[in-house]
Write an enzyme that holds these catalytic residues in place. Sequence first.
Site, PDB file in Angstrom:
ATOM      1  CG  ASP A  12      -1.912  -1.323   1.201  1.00  0.00           C
ATOM      2  OD1 ASP A  12      -2.148  -1.931   0.281  1.00  0.00           O
ATOM      3  OD2 ASP A  12      -2.060  -1.801   2.363  1.00  0.00           O
ATOM      4  CD  GLU A  13       4.706  -0.371  -0.469  1.00  0.00           C
ATOM      5  OE1 GLU A  13       3.871  -0.712  -1.334  1.00  0.00           O
ATOM      6  OE2 GLU A  13       5.357  -1.305   0.349  1.00  0.00           O
ATOM      7  CE  LYS A  15       2.815  -2.562  -4.295  1.00  0.00           C
ATOM      8  NZ  LYS A  15       2.599  -2.313  -2.969  1.00  0.00           N
ATOM      9  N   GLY A  16       0.708   1.537  -7.547  1.00  0.00           N
ATOM     10  CA  GLY A  16      -0.105   1.455  -8.558  1.00  0.00           C
ATOM     11  C   GLY A  16       0.122   3.044  -9.182  1.00  0.00           C
ATOM     12  N   GLY A  39      -4.104  -4.430  -3.976  1.00  0.00           N
ATOM     13  CA  GLY A  39      -5.212  -3.130  -4.475  1.00  0.00           C
ATOM     14  C   GLY A  39      -4.170  -2.121  -4.959  1.00  0.00           C
ATOM     15  CG  HIS A  40      -1.378  -2.088  -7.302  1.00  0.00           C
ATOM     16  ND1 HIS A  40      -0.353  -2.781  -7.942  1.00  0.00           N
ATOM     17  CD2 HIS A  40      -1.332  -2.474  -5.958  1.00  0.00           C
ATOM     18  CE1 HIS A  40       0.470  -3.502  -7.311  1.00  0.00           C
ATOM     19  NE2 HIS A  40      -0.102  -3.353  -6.132  1.00  0.00           N
ATOM     20  CB  THR A  41      -5.671   3.359  -5.467  1.00  0.00           C
ATOM     21  OG1 THR A  41      -6.090   2.515  -4.679  1.00  0.00           O
ATOM     22  CG2 THR A  41      -6.747   4.578  -5.660  1.00  0.00           C
ATOM     23  NE  ARG A 141       6.659 -29.812  -5.957  1.00  0.00           N
ATOM     24  CZ  ARG A 141       7.586 -30.729  -5.181  1.00  0.00           C
ATOM     25  NH1 ARG A 141       8.285 -31.346  -5.913  1.00  0.00           N
ATOM     26  NH2 ARG A 141       7.448 -31.067  -3.933  1.00  0.00           N
ATOM     27  CD  GLN A 198       1.045  -9.098  -2.752  1.00  0.00           C
ATOM     28  OE1 GLN A 198       1.869  -9.365  -3.499  1.00  0.00           O
ATOM     29  NE2 GLN A 198      -0.239  -8.634  -2.816  1.00  0.00           N
ATOM     30  N   GLY A 282     -11.216  -3.031   2.850  1.00  0.00           N
ATOM     31  CA  GLY A 282     -11.954  -2.211   3.354  1.00  0.00           C
ATOM     32  C   GLY A 282     -11.365  -2.074   4.943  1.00  0.00           C
ATOM     33  CG  ASP A 313       0.257  14.906  -0.059  1.00  0.00           C
ATOM     34  OD1 ASP A 313       0.983  13.860  -0.198  1.00  0.00           O
ATOM     35  OD2 ASP A 313      -0.909  14.828   0.011  1.00  0.00           O
ATOM     36  CB  SER A 393       3.862  10.870  -4.951  1.00  0.00           C
ATOM     37  OG  SER A 393       2.404  11.001  -4.843  1.00  0.00           O
TER      38      SER A 393
HETATM   39  P1  IMO Z   1      -0.523  -4.059  -2.348  1.00  0.00           P
HETATM   40  O1  IMO Z   1      -0.056  -4.560  -3.762  1.00  0.00           O
HETATM   41  C1  IMO Z   1      -0.983  -4.471   1.979  1.00  0.00           C
HETATM   42  C2  IMO Z   1      -1.016  -8.654   3.659  1.00  0.00           C
HETATM   43  C3  IMO Z   1      -2.479  -8.967   4.122  1.00  0.00           C
HETATM   44  C4  IMO Z   1      -1.822  -9.786   5.126  1.00  0.00           C
HETATM   45  C5  IMO Z   1      -0.768 -10.559   4.691  1.00  0.00           C
HETATM   46  C6  IMO Z   1      -0.905 -12.019   3.918  1.00  0.00           C
HETATM   47  O2  IMO Z   1      -1.713  -3.416  -2.411  1.00  0.00           O
HETATM   48  O3  IMO Z   1       0.488  -3.451  -1.732  1.00  0.00           O
HETATM   49  P2  IMO Z   1      -2.342 -12.852   1.785  1.00  0.00           P
HETATM   50  O4  IMO Z   1      -4.023 -12.549   1.501  1.00  0.00           O
HETATM   51  O5  IMO Z   1      -1.569 -12.197   0.948  1.00  0.00           O
HETATM   52  O6  IMO Z   1      -1.977 -14.229   2.224  1.00  0.00           O
HETATM   53  O7  IMO Z   1      -2.051 -11.883   3.312  1.00  0.00           O
HETATM   54  O8  IMO Z   1      -0.103  -9.768   3.320  1.00  0.00           O
HETATM   55  N1  IMO Z   1      -1.047  -8.183   2.175  1.00  0.00           N
HETATM   56  C7  IMO Z   1      -1.195  -6.690   1.690  1.00  0.00           C
HETATM   57  N2  IMO Z   1      -0.889  -5.699   2.635  1.00  0.00           N
HETATM   58  N3  IMO Z   1      -0.915  -4.450   0.609  1.00  0.00           N
HETATM   59  C8  IMO Z   1      -1.040  -5.453  -0.142  1.00  0.00           C
HETATM   60  O9  IMO Z   1      -1.016  -5.491  -1.602  1.00  0.00           O
HETATM   61  C9  IMO Z   1      -1.267  -6.727   0.353  1.00  0.00           C
HETATM   62  N4  IMO Z   1      -1.172  -7.993   0.144  1.00  0.00           N
HETATM   63  C10 IMO Z   1      -1.402  -8.898   1.003  1.00  0.00           C
HETATM   64  O10 IMO Z   1      -3.069  -7.732   4.558  1.00  0.00           O
HETATM   65  O11 IMO Z   1      -1.493  -9.165   6.290  1.00  0.00           O
HETATM   66 MG    MG Z   2      -2.991  -2.035  -1.748  1.00  0.00          MG
END
Ligand code: IMO
Ligand code: MG
Length: 409
Positions: A12-13, A15-16, A39-41, A141, A198, A282, A313, A393
Site C-alpha cells: 500500500d505504498e 505502487k499503482g 489493491g493498486h489505486t 507441484r 505487496q 476495506g 503532503d 509524490s
Molecule cells: P498491495 O499490492 C498490503 C497482507 C495481508 C496480510 C498478509 C497475507 O496493494 O500493496 P495474503 O492474503 O496475501 O495471504 O495476506 O499480507 N497483504 C497486503 N498488505 N498491501 C497488499 O498489496 C497486500 N497483499 C497482502 O493484509 O497481512
Molecule cells: Mg493495497
Amino acid sequence: MNVVIIGAQWGDEGKGKIVDYLAEDAKYVVRYSGGPNAGHTIVVDGKQFALHQVPSGILYKDKTVFLGSGMVIDPEALFDELKMLKDNGIDWEGRVFISDRAQLILPKYRTMDKERDAQRKRPIGTTGRGMGIAYAEKAHRDGVRLADLDWAEKMAEFDGEDLEYINRYKDQLLSMRVDLVAKMHEFKKDNILFEGAQGAMLDIDSGTYPYVSSGTSCAAGACTGSGIGPHEIDRILGVFKAYQTRVGNGPMPTEFNEADESESELCRYVRDTGREYGVTTGRARRCGYLDLVALRYACRFNSMDGLVLTHLDIYDTMDQIEACVAYEIDGKIVTDFPSNVDMLNKAKPVLEKFDGWKTSLKEIKKYSKLPKNARKYIEFIEAFTETPVSIVSVGYERNETFIRKNPWK
Ligand code: IMO
Ligand code: MG
C-alpha cells in the site's frame, strides 16, 4: 530498458500510482507477483480506478500488459476487473496477456484460506483471496497453470465444481496466453516496466515471516516472475510512504500506540488524511512513524537504485515529524532489522525529530521548490538508507508527482 517498481514497506505504498506514472515511457508493463490480494489505486482527472490483478499501465491506450509467471490468478475476479475497465471506457482487448506459466486460484482456495487463518493460533490476517493455498499447491507441484488447461491428462485430475469452473474460463484464458520468456526476449530493445505487488517486508523469504504474503514480492521476483535473468534489470525503485502502514497481523515496531492520547490523535489524522483503508478488504490500516531501520533493510536486499517517496503532503500541517532510526530491544540499541518476531514485537522505536514545513506541497513540481524542512527530511532519509529519493509524490492525481532522476534515462 527494464525498470522494476517494488513496494519498500508492508504494501500500500502507492505502487499503482507510480507504475501508472512511469508507464507513460514504457511500451509494456509486467505484473510479476501476487494476485487478487493486491489493491493498486490510480487517480486520473478525478476518476479513481482500483486494480487488483490487471497491471497498472492498462489505463494508457497504447500499452500492452502482462500478468506474469509469478502470479496466482483468480479468473473470476480477473474477468470482473476487466469488465469494470470496459464499463469505464478502457478498451483492453488485445492488450492484456497472461503468462502460460502463471498459476490459477480455484474458488475453494478462498474458503480454505479463510478457514486456515481462522484456525491458526496466531492468525496472519490474510486477505482471504486464496493466495497462500495457491502458492502452497504450486510448491506441492499440484497447482494448475494456464499451460495445463489443454493438457488432457492433467485436466482429467479435476471433476465436479472445480472442473466446471475451469471449463467456464478455459477458452478465455487460453486466448490470452503467451510464453513470457519468448516475449521478454522479443521485446529486449523496448522499455518494460515491472510492477511488484505487496511489499519487500511482505516477501515470503525476506519479509517478517510468518506474517508475510506468499509470493516473491522483492525485486528478484521481477526475474523469476516474468522470465528474464538478473542481468536484464537496469533499475530498481522502491516506493515508500512518508510514514508506515500495515494491514493484517505481525510486528510493526513503529505503530502508533492508540492508548496514548497524542499518538492516537496522530494515528487518526494520518489514517484519515492518507485514506488508509484497504482497497481490497476495506480494513483500517495500522499506522505508525516512518521506520527507517526497515526501509534501509529493504534497500539492501533489493539493490535499490532509488526510492519513490509518496504521501509527503500528509505532513503539510504538522509542527513536527518523527521517524525511527533504531530500535531499543531489551535495553539494547539495534540498528539492523531483526529476523526474530519476538525481538520485533519487543522493539521500541528510537525517534529522530524534524521540523514541519506548514505549507501545502500540492502544487510543487520541482525538488528545489520544496520547503527547506521538507528537503531536510528527504536528505536525512537518503543519507540513512544510502539511497537517493528519485521521485516524490504530493497528491493522489497522476500529475501530483515530480521526478528528480528519471529511471528511463
Ligand atoms: P498491495 O499490492 C498490503 C497482507 C495481508 C496480510 C498478509 C497475507 O496493494 O500493496 P495474503 O492474503 O496475501 O495471504 O495476506 O499480507 N497483504 C497486503 N498488505 N498491501 C497488499 O498489496 C497486500 N497483499 C497482502 O493484509 O497481512
Ligand atoms: Mg493495497
